[in-house]
Design an enzyme around this catalytic site. Structure first.
Site, mmCIF file in Angstrom:
data_model
loop_
_atom_site.group_PDB
_atom_site.id
_atom_site.type_symbol
_atom_site.label_atom_id
_atom_site.label_comp_id
_atom_site.label_asym_id
_atom_site.label_seq_id
_atom_site.Cartn_x
_atom_site.Cartn_y
_atom_site.Cartn_z
ATOM 1 N N THR A 9 12.772 -22.428 -49.812
ATOM 2 C CA THR A 9 13.307 -21.100 -49.972
ATOM 3 C C THR A 9 12.204 -19.908 -49.542
ATOM 4 O O THR A 9 12.644 -18.610 -49.607
ATOM 5 C CB THR A 9 13.833 -20.833 -51.324
ATOM 6 O OG1 THR A 9 12.763 -20.906 -52.132
ATOM 7 C CG2 THR A 9 15.224 -21.416 -51.655
ATOM 8 N N GLY A 10 10.962 -20.570 -49.278
ATOM 9 C CA GLY A 10 9.930 -19.387 -49.154
ATOM 10 C C GLY A 10 9.962 -19.139 -47.399
ATOM 11 O O GLY A 10 10.680 -19.379 -46.797
ATOM 12 N N LEU A 11 9.210 -18.061 -47.151
ATOM 13 C CA LEU A 11 9.026 -17.763 -45.782
ATOM 14 C C LEU A 11 8.736 -18.635 -44.867
ATOM 15 O O LEU A 11 9.345 -19.029 -43.744
ATOM 16 C CB LEU A 11 7.991 -16.472 -45.609
ATOM 17 C CG LEU A 11 8.256 -15.042 -45.876
ATOM 18 C CD1 LEU A 11 7.036 -14.119 -45.367
ATOM 19 C CD2 LEU A 11 9.242 -14.682 -45.092
ATOM 20 N N ARG A 37 14.434 -22.906 -60.493
ATOM 21 C CA ARG A 37 15.516 -21.756 -60.354
ATOM 22 C C ARG A 37 16.319 -21.646 -59.168
ATOM 23 O O ARG A 37 17.276 -21.198 -59.052
ATOM 24 C CB ARG A 37 14.884 -20.602 -60.734
ATOM 25 C CG ARG A 37 13.985 -19.894 -59.921
ATOM 26 C CD ARG A 37 12.851 -19.164 -60.450
ATOM 27 N NE ARG A 37 11.797 -19.070 -59.903
ATOM 28 C CZ ARG A 37 11.324 -18.537 -58.832
ATOM 29 N NH1 ARG A 37 12.012 -18.074 -57.905
ATOM 30 N NH2 ARG A 37 9.843 -18.709 -58.549
ATOM 31 N N CYS A 126 -3.807 -20.729 -41.699
ATOM 32 C CA CYS A 126 -3.355 -20.074 -40.478
ATOM 33 C C CYS A 126 -4.373 -19.547 -39.474
ATOM 34 O O CYS A 126 -4.306 -19.720 -38.243
ATOM 35 C CB CYS A 126 -2.070 -18.916 -40.945
ATOM 36 S SG CYS A 126 -2.703 -18.015 -42.219
ATOM 37 N N GLN A 153 -4.675 -9.571 -39.935
ATOM 38 C CA GLN A 153 -3.826 -10.491 -40.231
ATOM 39 C C GLN A 153 -2.442 -9.832 -40.786
ATOM 40 O O GLN A 153 -2.381 -8.878 -41.652
ATOM 41 C CB GLN A 153 -4.325 -11.527 -41.469
ATOM 42 C CG GLN A 153 -5.459 -12.235 -40.883
ATOM 43 C CD GLN A 153 -6.003 -13.383 -41.739
ATOM 44 O OE1 GLN A 153 -7.124 -13.620 -42.041
ATOM 45 N NE2 GLN A 153 -5.143 -14.029 -42.583
ATOM 46 N N HIS A 235 -1.011 -13.115 -36.614
ATOM 47 C CA HIS A 235 -2.402 -12.732 -36.968
ATOM 48 C C HIS A 235 -3.189 -12.739 -35.579
ATOM 49 O O HIS A 235 -2.932 -13.321 -34.658
ATOM 50 C CB HIS A 235 -3.031 -13.915 -37.716
ATOM 51 C CG HIS A 235 -2.614 -14.276 -39.153
ATOM 52 N ND1 HIS A 235 -1.887 -13.152 -39.669
ATOM 53 C CD2 HIS A 235 -3.068 -15.024 -39.858
ATOM 54 C CE1 HIS A 235 -1.553 -13.769 -41.045
ATOM 55 N NE2 HIS A 235 -2.536 -14.711 -41.123
HETATM 56 C C1 2RA Z 1 -3.010 -15.268 -45.288
HETATM 57 N N1 2RA Z 1 -4.079 -17.063 -44.903
HETATM 58 O O1 2RA Z 1 -2.749 -14.820 -44.019
HETATM 59 C C2 2RA Z 1 -3.092 -16.834 -45.485
HETATM 60 C C3 2RA Z 1 -1.804 -17.220 -45.335
HETATM 61 N N2 2RA Z 1 -2.022 -18.817 -45.610
HETATM 62 O O2 2RA Z 1 -3.135 -14.545 -46.441
#
Ligand code: 2RA
Length: 337
Positions: A9-11, A37, A126, A153, A235
């Protein structure tokens, strides 16, 4: 393959489902998993609704692979339980990344080190993934000595609540709870994850330590400043690389243009360079502004952009699963009746 998505259910979980569908991953049965939940709720996959199940039910269903994106503490607790049941875990949290007994994998770089015994495989951070995808082919040819990186980011790296904070601020809505210590809209925060005793943030030290581990070379020096900006598409990174050996700029461009997973967008005269707006929703790493650092020899500057929810998370994890499948490195999992 029978596959579980933990944190569906997360991004990132949602992105994993999209990437599995788009890449036509051969899913024989999808098992979406989330916290107590969310159990019983539905998620969509390829036009069908699937019911979210508990961790226990997911283990009992015995998928071949479980892609986790449910946070570090969930992963520390549950990944070993999945692994003990013979399920290969591809984990997107930072929980296992620096564990010397676990592989930290970017398929273009080191998937060839995987064996059937790797039951918990770590997906890197990431901002690290997109940088090493571009560094590795250049390292193979010119040997990277030192990297100085500054990141820009996306708020999607923090999660849905951060996206909500950005848009709430933009719309003048003060009812939304804040995940950042300062406003993010019309602002820039030189602060990602927690500050450590050495004055760097955890995100910065992830870039330092994970780069060495993925590249398999502890001699590579990395220093990072990681910054949150009010964007959502991906990013961006300004990367300065000092090599051991002299390079030819055309050869650098050639190597990057031919490297797996990279698209070179470098035509400044026509205002073509990578941007989060154009990288959004794409699986590749985009590289541009490739130029010599004229302040010292054997040194290069470039600009790297990728969708952090894609190559920085979901796509990289799905690519690991694709590799496991293609190389028969996972147990088949029970076939759906
Ligand atoms: C951020 N590195 O962008 C993290 C996500 N894994 O905060």
């Amino acid at each position: 393959m029978k596959i579980a998505v933990v944190g569906a259910t997360g991004l990132v979980g949602g992105e994993i489902l999209k990437v599995l569908a788009e890449r036509n991953f051969p899913v024989s049965e999808l098992i979406p998993v989330a916290s107590e939940r969310s159990v019983g709720k539905q998620v969509e996959f390829k036009g069908k609704s699937y019911t979210i199940v508990s961790f226990e039910d997911a283990i009992a269903a015995k998928p071949a692979v479980a892609i986790f994106s449910a946070g570090g503490s969930t992963s520390l607790e549950l990944a070993p339980k999945f692994a003990e049941a013979g399920i290969t875990v591809v984990d997107n949290s930072s929980a296992w990344r620096m564990d010397p007994t676990k592989k930290l994998v970017v398929p273009e770089i080191n998937a060839n080190t995987l064996t059937p015994d790797d039951k918990i495989i770590a997906n890197p951070n990431c901002s690290t993934i997109q940088m090493v995808v571009a560094l590795k082919p250049l390292h193979d040819r010119f040997t990277v000595k030192r990297v100085v990186v500054s990141t820009y980011q996306s708020v999607t790296g923090t999660g849905k609540a951060a996206v909500d904070q950005l848009f709430a601020e933009r719309n003048g809505d003060s009812s939304v709870s804040k995940v950042y210590p300062h406003p993010i809209d019309l602002n820039v925060l030189p602060h990602i994850d927690v500050f450590l005793d050495n004055g760097y943030t955890k995100e910065e030290m992830k870039m330092v330590n994970e780069t060495k581990k993925i590249m398999g070379d502890d001699s590579i020096q990395v220093t990072a400043t990681t910054v949150r900006i009010p964007t959502i598409g991906g990013h961006s990174e300004s990367v300065n690389i000092e090599f051991e050996n002299e390079f030819d700029l055309n050869e650098v461009i050639d190597i990057l243009s031919n490297a797996e997973g990279i698209i070179v967008q470098d035509d400044p005269k026509n205002k073509i360079y990578p941007m989060p707006l154009t990288a959004h929703g794409k699986d590749e790493v985009f590289v541009g502004r490739i130029r010599r650092d004229e302040s010292q020899p054997k040194t290069l500057n470039m600009w790297i952009v990728a969708d952090n929810l894609r190559k920085g998370a979901a796509t990289n994890a799905v690519q690991i699963a694709e590799y496991l499948l293609a190389h028969n490195l996972v147990e088949a999992g029970e076939v759906a009746a």
